[in-house]
Scaffold this motif. Structure first.
Motif, PDB file in Angstrom:
ATOM      1  N   PHE A   3      -6.245   2.026   3.085  1.00  0.00           N
ATOM      2  CA  PHE A   3      -5.586   3.250   3.560  1.00  0.00           C
ATOM      3  C   PHE A   3      -6.580   4.264   4.126  1.00  0.00           C
ATOM      4  CE2 PHE A   3      -1.076   3.451   1.613  1.00  0.00           C
ATOM      5  CZ  PHE A   3      -0.838   2.151   2.007  1.00  0.00           C
ATOM      6  N   ARG A  42      -3.422   7.953   2.773  1.00  0.00           N
ATOM      7  CA  ARG A  42      -3.142   7.204   4.000  1.00  0.00           C
ATOM      8  C   ARG A  42      -3.740   7.987   5.180  1.00  0.00           C
ATOM      9  NH1 ARG A  42       1.417   3.544   4.759  1.00  0.00           N
ATOM     10  NH2 ARG A  42       2.204   4.305   2.748  1.00  0.00           N
ATOM     11  N   GLU A  67       5.388   9.191  -4.084  1.00  0.00           N
ATOM     12  CA  GLU A  67       4.872   8.557  -2.864  1.00  0.00           C
ATOM     13  C   GLU A  67       3.398   8.229  -3.013  1.00  0.00           C
ATOM     14  OE1 GLU A  67       4.034   9.797   1.783  1.00  0.00           O
ATOM     15  OE2 GLU A  67       5.807  10.628   0.770  1.00  0.00           O
ATOM     16  N   ASP A 122       1.738   4.448  -3.100  1.00  0.00           N
ATOM     17  CA  ASP A 122       0.643   4.059  -2.207  1.00  0.00           C
ATOM     18  C   ASP A 122      -0.534   3.475  -2.989  1.00  0.00           C
ATOM     19  OD1 ASP A 122       2.057   4.862   0.007  1.00  0.00           O
ATOM     20  OD2 ASP A 122       0.796   6.592   0.480  1.00  0.00           O
TER      21      ASP A 122
END
Length: 252
Positions: free
Chosen positions: A40, A69, A85, A89
Motif C-alpha cells: 500500500f 494506501r 477501513e 486495509d
C-alpha cells in the motif's frame, strides 16, 4: 542490555523502482528482523516474495509492514479514514505477505505499521483497539512492534497481544518521548548513530532535540533502509553492538 533485536524496513521499492540507496540485500546481513512492505505504501508481490527469500537465506525473521494506501506519498501522509477501513486495509496487507511467506515455509514473527499509520495507531484509541482485537482473533501470538507507552502499546498490553517496544536509531526524540518525524530525512554520521544506540542500550537514555536526556526502555532497535547512507549506519551500529558484547537476535 545483553541482547537486542535489530529491525529495518525492507522491500520498499515498487516494480523496477527502488527507495533510498537500494541496499536491502546488503543491509539484510546486519539485522535480525525485517519489516516487509506489503503493497500500500510500497512493495509489490514480486518484491515481497524476493525479500522473504533473502530473509530466509540469512535467517532473518519476517514481519508485515502495512501502511496507509498512499504510494505517491510513501505512506507518510495522514489519511483520515474510519477505524474499520484502516484495520481492513492492514489485515488485507498482512494476509498478502503471510501467504507469500507461507508458500516458502516461512512464518510471520510480527506486524509493524508504517510511517503515518504507525503514528496514528500510537495515539488513536479506536483504531488501535480494533486492530489489536482483530489480531487477538486472528493470530494472538503475533508480535506487535510499537512505541513504548503509546496508545496501541497500552491496549495490546491490556488485551494480551505481545509487544516489542522500539528505539529509533535514525530519528530524533523530544522530551515527551515522541519521535520527531520528517518527510525529508537528512544524512547522519555513522559513528554518532552507533554511539547513540550504544548509549541507549547501556545507559537507557537518549539525548532529545531539547538537549536533555530522556529515559527510554525498548526491545528492538529500528534503523530505516531509506535513510541516506543507511548501509553505513547499520554496519557501524551492528559493529558497535558486537564490540560491546550485545547480542543481536530476533525476539523469537
Amino acid at each position: 542490555m545483553q541482547a537486542v533485536d535489530f529491525n529495518s524496513d525492507m522491500g520498499e521499492g515498487f516494480g523496477p523502482w527502488t527507495i533510498g540507496d537500494g541496499v536491502d540485500n546488503e543491509l539484510m546481513g546486519f539485522i535480525s528482523s525485517a519489516n516487509i512492505a506489503t503493497g500500500f505504501h510500497a512493495g509489490d508481490p514480486g518484491t515481497m516474495r524476493r525479500t522473504v527469500e533473502q530473509a530466509k537465506r540469512l535467517g532473518v525473521a519476517v514481519g508485515a509492514h502495512p501502511g496507509f494506501r498512499d504510494l505517491v506519498g510513501f505512506g507518510r501522509r495522514h489519511i483520515n479514514a474510519p477505524a474499520q477501513e484502516l484495520v481492513d486495509d492492514m489485515l488485507y496487507q498482512l494476509g498478502a505477505l503471510r501467504e507469500l511467506a507461507r508458500v516458502q515455509g516461512v512464518g510471520l514473527q510480527h506486524i509493524k505499521p508504517h510511517g503515518a499509520l504507525y503514528m496514528h495507531l500510537a495515539r488513536d484509541e479506536e483504531a488501535a483497539r480494533l486492530l489489536v482485537e482483530n489480531l487477538q482473533r486472528l493470530e494472538p501470538e503475533l508480535l506487535l512492534y510499537c512505541m513504548p507507552d503509546s496508545t496501541i502499546w497500552r491496549i495490546a498490553t491490556e488485551l494480551g497481544q505481545p509487544v516489542i517496544r522500539e528505539f529509533y536509531a535514525d530519528r530524533e526524540y523530544d522530551l515527551s518521548g515522541s519521535i520527531v518525524f520528517t518527510r525529508n530525512v537528512r544524512a547522519y554520521d555513522p559513528a554518532q548513530v552507533a554511539a547513540r544506540v550504544l548509549r541507549a542500550c547501556q545507559e537507557g537514555v537518549v539525548r532529545t532535540v531539547e538537549g536533555e536526556d530522556l529515559t527510554i526502555e525498548f526491545d528492538s532497535i529500528c534503523l530505516h533502509s531509506d535513510t541516506p547512507g543507511a548501509l553505513a549506519l547499520v554496519e557501524a551500529t551492528r559493529n558497535a553492538l558486537d564490540c560491546a558484547g550485545i547480542q543481536v537476535r530476533a525476539p523469537r
